[in-house]
Design a protein around this motif. Structure first.
Motif, PDB file in Angstrom:
ATOM      1  N   ASN A 101      23.769  33.184 -18.690  1.00  0.00           N
ATOM      2  CA  ASN A 101      22.263  33.099 -18.980  1.00  0.00           C
ATOM      3  C   ASN A 101      21.687  33.416 -20.471  1.00  0.00           C
ATOM      4  N   THR A 102      22.592  32.849 -21.398  1.00  0.00           N
ATOM      5  CA  THR A 102      21.970  32.951 -22.635  1.00  0.00           C
ATOM      6  C   THR A 102      22.872  31.941 -23.617  1.00  0.00           C
ATOM      7  N   PHE A 103      22.493  32.073 -24.766  1.00  0.00           N
ATOM      8  CA  PHE A 103      23.221  31.292 -25.909  1.00  0.00           C
ATOM      9  C   PHE A 103      23.748  31.843 -26.989  1.00  0.00           C
ATOM     10  N   ARG A 104      24.516  31.305 -27.879  1.00  0.00           N
ATOM     11  CA  ARG A 104      25.150  31.986 -28.943  1.00  0.00           C
ATOM     12  C   ARG A 104      25.238  30.870 -30.286  1.00  0.00           C
ATOM     13  N   PHE A 105      25.188  31.566 -31.389  1.00  0.00           N
ATOM     14  CA  PHE A 105      25.653  30.613 -32.634  1.00  0.00           C
ATOM     15  C   PHE A 105      26.991  31.273 -32.996  1.00  0.00           C
ATOM     16  N   VAL A 106      28.026  30.291 -32.696  1.00  0.00           N
ATOM     17  CA  VAL A 106      29.405  30.937 -33.129  1.00  0.00           C
ATOM     18  C   VAL A 106      30.110  30.170 -34.055  1.00  0.00           C
ATOM     19  N   ALA A 107      31.032  30.787 -35.142  1.00  0.00           N
ATOM     20  CA  ALA A 107      31.758  30.031 -36.055  1.00  0.00           C
ATOM     21  C   ALA A 107      32.627  29.035 -35.369  1.00  0.00           C
ATOM     22  N   ASP A 108      32.707  27.893 -36.040  1.00  0.00           N
ATOM     23  CA  ASP A 108      33.617  26.838 -35.614  1.00  0.00           C
ATOM     24  C   ASP A 108      34.944  27.305 -35.305  1.00  0.00           C
ATOM     25  N   SER A 109      35.490  28.198 -36.228  1.00  0.00           N
ATOM     26  CA  SER A 109      36.721  28.659 -36.363  1.00  0.00           C
ATOM     27  C   SER A 109      37.147  29.507 -34.987  1.00  0.00           C
ATOM     28  N   THR A 110      36.049  29.728 -34.203  1.00  0.00           N
ATOM     29  CA  THR A 110      36.220  30.536 -33.050  1.00  0.00           C
ATOM     30  C   THR A 110      36.217  29.494 -31.733  1.00  0.00           C
ATOM     31  N   VAL A 111      36.182  28.137 -32.017  1.00  0.00           N
ATOM     32  CA  VAL A 111      35.533  27.355 -30.889  1.00  0.00           C
ATOM     33  C   VAL A 111      37.071  26.409 -31.009  1.00  0.00           C
ATOM     34  N   PRO A 112      37.779  26.722 -30.167  1.00  0.00           N
ATOM     35  CA  PRO A 112      39.258  25.848 -30.097  1.00  0.00           C
ATOM     36  C   PRO A 112      38.941  24.353 -30.325  1.00  0.00           C
ATOM     37  N   GLY A 113      39.545  23.605 -31.319  1.00  0.00           N
ATOM     38  CA  GLY A 113      39.527  22.161 -31.215  1.00  0.00           C
ATOM     39  C   GLY A 113      38.235  21.647 -32.235  1.00  0.00           C
ATOM     40  N   TRP A 114      37.193  22.378 -32.306  1.00  0.00           N
ATOM     41  CA  TRP A 114      35.991  21.630 -32.790  1.00  0.00           C
ATOM     42  C   TRP A 114      35.584  22.285 -34.060  1.00  0.00           C
ATOM     43  N   GLU A 115      35.281  21.181 -34.927  1.00  0.00           N
ATOM     44  CA  GLU A 115      34.612  21.712 -36.539  1.00  0.00           C
ATOM     45  C   GLU A 115      33.368  21.151 -36.521  1.00  0.00           C
ATOM     46  N   THR A 116      32.571  21.640 -37.527  1.00  0.00           N
ATOM     47  CA  THR A 116      30.930  20.872 -37.807  1.00  0.00           C
ATOM     48  C   THR A 116      31.081  20.736 -39.289  1.00  0.00           C
ATOM     49  N   SER A 117      29.994  19.916 -39.541  1.00  0.00           N
ATOM     50  CA  SER A 117      29.679  19.580 -40.993  1.00  0.00           C
ATOM     51  C   SER A 117      28.633  20.465 -41.585  1.00  0.00           C
ATOM     52  N   GLU A 118      28.022  21.442 -40.713  1.00  0.00           N
ATOM     53  CA  GLU A 118      27.239  22.510 -41.258  1.00  0.00           C
ATOM     54  C   GLU A 118      27.741  23.255 -42.328  1.00  0.00           C
ATOM     55  N   THR A 119      26.933  23.490 -43.066  1.00  0.00           N
ATOM     56  CA  THR A 119      27.129  24.509 -44.394  1.00  0.00           C
ATOM     57  C   THR A 119      27.497  25.755 -43.769  1.00  0.00           C
ATOM     58  N   ASP A 120      27.054  26.343 -42.706  1.00  0.00           N
ATOM     59  CA  ASP A 120      27.294  27.577 -42.216  1.00  0.00           C
ATOM     60  C   ASP A 120      28.325  27.712 -41.222  1.00  0.00           C
ATOM     61  N   ARG A 121      28.743  26.601 -41.066  1.00  0.00           N
ATOM     62  CA  ARG A 121      29.803  26.537 -39.852  1.00  0.00           C
ATOM     63  C   ARG A 121      29.607  26.795 -38.684  1.00  0.00           C
ATOM     64  N   LYS A 122      28.177  26.768 -38.165  1.00  0.00           N
ATOM     65  CA  LYS A 122      28.051  27.296 -36.744  1.00  0.00           C
ATOM     66  C   LYS A 122      27.849  26.218 -35.857  1.00  0.00           C
ATOM     67  N   ILE A 123      28.504  26.803 -34.534  1.00  0.00           N
ATOM     68  CA  ILE A 123      28.149  25.793 -33.527  1.00  0.00           C
ATOM     69  C   ILE A 123      27.421  26.615 -32.417  1.00  0.00           C
ATOM     70  N   GLU A 124      26.548  26.046 -31.729  1.00  0.00           N
ATOM     71  CA  GLU A 124      25.491  26.504 -30.754  1.00  0.00           C
ATOM     72  C   GLU A 124      25.989  26.377 -29.376  1.00  0.00           C
ATOM     73  N   LEU A 125      26.392  27.489 -28.677  1.00  0.00           N
ATOM     74  CA  LEU A 125      26.795  27.246 -27.215  1.00  0.00           C
ATOM     75  C   LEU A 125      25.803  28.015 -26.192  1.00  0.00           C
ATOM     76  N   TRP A 126      25.805  27.130 -25.025  1.00  0.00           N
ATOM     77  CA  TRP A 126      24.655  27.691 -24.071  1.00  0.00           C
ATOM     78  C   TRP A 126      25.595  27.943 -22.974  1.00  0.00           C
ATOM     79  N   SER A 127      25.076  28.995 -22.068  1.00  0.00           N
ATOM     80  CA  SER A 127      25.797  29.349 -20.771  1.00  0.00           C
ATOM     81  C   SER A 127      24.906  28.350 -19.632  1.00  0.00           C
ATOM     82  N   SER A 128      25.792  28.082 -18.577  1.00  0.00           N
ATOM     83  CA  SER A 128      24.990  27.327 -17.517  1.00  0.00           C
ATOM     84  C   SER A 128      23.903  28.032 -17.174  1.00  0.00           C
ATOM     85  N   GLY A 129      22.712  27.321 -16.990  1.00  0.00           N
ATOM     86  CA  GLY A 129      21.475  27.944 -16.209  1.00  0.00           C
ATOM     87  C   GLY A 129      20.573  28.654 -17.296  1.00  0.00           C
TER      88      GLY A 129
END
Length: 688
Positions: A62-90
């Motif tokens: 029941n929350t969300f997080r901005f996490v570094a793409d280096s901590t998300v297995p397999g994925w990368e982003t072109s954002e300059t801060d290298r952040k990926i936004e994750l949400w939990s179900s619900g």
């Protein structure tokens, strides 16, 4: 709710209808293969994304997080801060399309989210994903191409905020392209902010699903080879080694021949919904179906349909069986099958697991019975028991022994066997080898040293051959040891001595037997009762003594026989009754006293007449040569001869004379009888 939108792109920007390919056209991608062990053993040439559902890293519920793409297995982003936004179900009321997490495109700025995979030029890859708007209609674009170059659009996808839309397509790898980038870019959002909206989940890119099922077996009883009664636990590992998710995944495993399912042993060891399952159908994702077990696997599995396995996702299940007698000397073999579907193709794909082979050793079911030959005995006697041993098979039994244990009160003496030897000191019957179906017998003799119930116990064992049923390897037999029973006292008799009776022996009585009396029974006397005599008492005779009669002997009478009287019967007198005399009374004669007779003159009624015969009268009727008068007799004053009858015939005198003679005769006979009795009494006295 999910909206499905299928698109296909072949490297260009033009969206076209999906080209549906036959399963065979994708070769190893589909997981179809000729039977191998397992089939397939691996998924060759697989192309797939990593962490397509954004399940890693895990964030709180029941929350969300901005996490570094280096901590998300397999994925990368072109954002300059290298952040990926994750949400939990619900979170904020938005459920995940699959699993428990999903991603939002563009964390803090407009950018591209992508993943790169190794590819083979010319191969056809498929892609699929779930897309959803955040506040309304959001639009995104699928981009595929070589890294560092321009990415070809596979089409734009638009979905609202109320449901996930499912989209898919194919991509043919251009010549010379060995690495392919698969990415997404936001086109628009409902609120105009490109950093809010365009949710993504369940992304795949590569080859089709490919499941590999691996089976292993463990003997929980740790026997090798397995024995009858051992419990085998089968573990099945189903892994998706393909590039796309497998859906409607269902595993079936027939309980192998020579075994029986162990109730309550269904379990999901690893994967979605891990935990115990019941044997019943309709209440969870597994059940026992006749002679087979069924598991519905993956995310979203229910009691009616299987769930899905993402690429590299696995489900592990287990169940147990027990080895039966019919498997003795053979093997228990087991193979499982797993069915699933490719989301982009119709039909069900089936793969098989490797086959496990479990050797089963010999087994012999020994059965022993014991019976008591002598069920009732007495101390000091011999009690015998019979022990019967049978090998119910199916194998010959080696190293067979039977131990006979006697209780306190019984002592082993000896044993006779039909085979083997018996040691009375230890109670062990060494049978040795007993063929399947054969019977052996032991007879044991014991000495009884106590009273009561004495139970003898026997146990049969095989040292070298497993026994599948130990419930019939022991038996008991009981004997009862008793002594002579004491007589039961009569409850109606009072055992208390009579206080009025002096128990002291009479000192005047000599208890010594008379030495002059021979106690030997007279051999001439037959002791057998006379069969013609009825010993039954006469019911008409009252045995009660006459209370008016004094049984005391007359003390004035001397019972001693007169020694002067010869008791010998007169040989001149014939005691035989005269057969010419009829003893029947004359019916013409009235025995009643003649009323015309003067009773005063009748000597039987005259009180003045002494009826006693005169002692000097000869009972034979002869005149007494020396008649004398009885000085004690005084005639009555009125005594006179009876008058003659009125007819003057003189009959009265004759009657009187006859009467006198009759009385005299009776008296004489009485004297003779008395004399005879006295003589016999004298003889008895002398004999005694």
């Amino acid at each position: 709710m999910r909206r499905k939108n299928l698109r296909a792109g072949l490297g260009g920007l033009t969206a076209i209808s999906l080209l549906v390919l036959p399963v065979a056209s994708v070769g190893a991608i589909t997981g179809t293969a000729a039977a191998a062990d397992p089939s397939p053993t691996a998924c060759d040439g697989t192309v797939s994304l990593t962490n397509g559902g954004f399940e890693q890293p895990a964030i709180p519920d029941n929350t969300f997080r901005f996490v570094a793409d280096s901590t998300v297995p397999g994925w990368e982003t072109s954002e300059t801060d290298r952040k990926i936004e994750l949400w939990s179900s619900g979170y904020k009321g938005v459920p995940a399309a699959e699993g428990r997490q999903f991603a939002e495109l563009n964390a803090n700025e407009d950018s591209t989210l992508y993943q790169e995979v190794a590819t083979t030029p010319g191969e056809v890859l498929r892609w699929r994903l779930d897309h959803r708007g955040r506040t309304g209609q959001d639009t995104m674009e699928v981009l595929i191409g070589a890294p560092g170059g321009s990415l070809a659009s596979q089409g734009q996808l638009t979905d609202g905020k109320d449901a996930w839309g499912e989209h898919s397509g194919t991509y043919k790898v251009p010549e010379g392209q060995t690495t392919t980038r698969f990415g997404f870019r936001a086109v628009s959002t409902a609120n105009g902010d490109p950093t809010t909206g365009n949710f993504l989940d369940g992304i795949s890119f590569g080859t089709g699903p490919c499941l590999v099922t691996t089976k292993s077996v463990t003997n929980t009883d740790d026997h090798s080879p397995a024995q009858v009664g051992d419990v085998l636990e089968y573990t099945l590992d189903v892994r998706n080694g393909g590039g796309d998710r497998a859906v409607d995944v269902v595993l079936d495993d027939v309980v192998p021949k020579g075994s029986a399912y162990v109730p309550g042993s269904l379990k999901v060891v690893q994967g979605a919904g891990a935990g115990q399952r019941t044997d019943a159908a309709g209440d969870d994702s597994a059940e026992l179906r006749g002679d087979a077990v069924r598991f519905r696997l993956g995310a979203g599995a229910t009691a009616e349909s299987g769930g899905s396995l993402q690429p590299e996702e696995r489900a592990v299940v287990s169940f147990r069986v027990k080895v039966l007698t019919e498997a003795v000397g053979g093997t228990v073999d087991n193979t499982a099958t797993t069915g699933y579907a490719d989301p982009l193709h119709e039909g069900t794909l089936t793969v098989t697991s490797n086959t496990t082979v479990t050797p089963v050793g010999p087994a012999a079911d020994l059965a022993v019975t014991k019976t008591a030959v002598d069920e009732q005995v007495a101390p000091g006697e011999t009690a015998r028991f019979t022990v019967t041993l049978k090998n119910n098979g199916p194998s010959d039994a080696e190293g067979v022994t039977v131990t006979d244990t006697v209780p306190a009160g019984l002592e082993l003496v000896s044993g006779t066997t039909s085979t083997g030897s018996f040691d009375a000191a230890t109670g062990i019957w060494a049978v040795g080898k007993l063929a399947a179906g054969a019977t052996a017998e032991l007879t044991v003799e014991t000495r009884v040293n106590a009273t009561g119930e004495l139970t003898n116990h026997v146990v049969a064992r095989s040292e070298d051959t497993p026994d599948p049923d130990l419930s019939n390897n022991e038996d008991d037999a009981t004997v009862t040891s008793v002594t002579e029973p004491e007589p039961t006292p009569d409850p109606t008799v009072d055992p208390t001595p009579d206080p009025t009776v002096d128990p002291t022996p009479d000192p005047t009585v000599d208890p010594t037997p008379d030495p002059t009396v021979d106690p030997t029974p007279d051999p001439t006397v037959d002791p057998t009762p006379d069969p013609t005599v009825d010993p039954t008492p006469d019911p008409t005779v009252d045995p009660t003594p006459d209370p008016t009669v004094d049984p005391t002997p007359d003390p004035t009478v001397d019972p001693t026989p007169d020694p002067t009287v010869d008791p010998t019967p007169d040989p001149t007198v014939d005691p035989t009754v005269d057969p010419t005399v009829d003893p029947t009374p004359d019916p013409t004669t009235d025995p009643t006293t003649d009323p015309t007779t003067d009773p005063t003159t009748d000597p039987t009624t005259d009180p003045t007449t002494d009826p006693t015969p005169h002692p000097t009268t000869d009972p034979t009727g002869s005149p007494d040569p020396t008649p004398t008068s009885d000085p004690t007799h005084t005639p009555g004053p009125t005594h006179s001869p009876a008058p003659a009858p009125s007819d003057g015939g003189g009959g009265g005198g004759l009657a009187s004379t006859g009467t006198t003679a009759l009385v005299a005769g009776v008296a004489a006979v009485g004297c003779i009888a008395a004399g005879v009795l006295l003589r016999r009494s004298g003889r008895r006295s002398r004999r005694s």
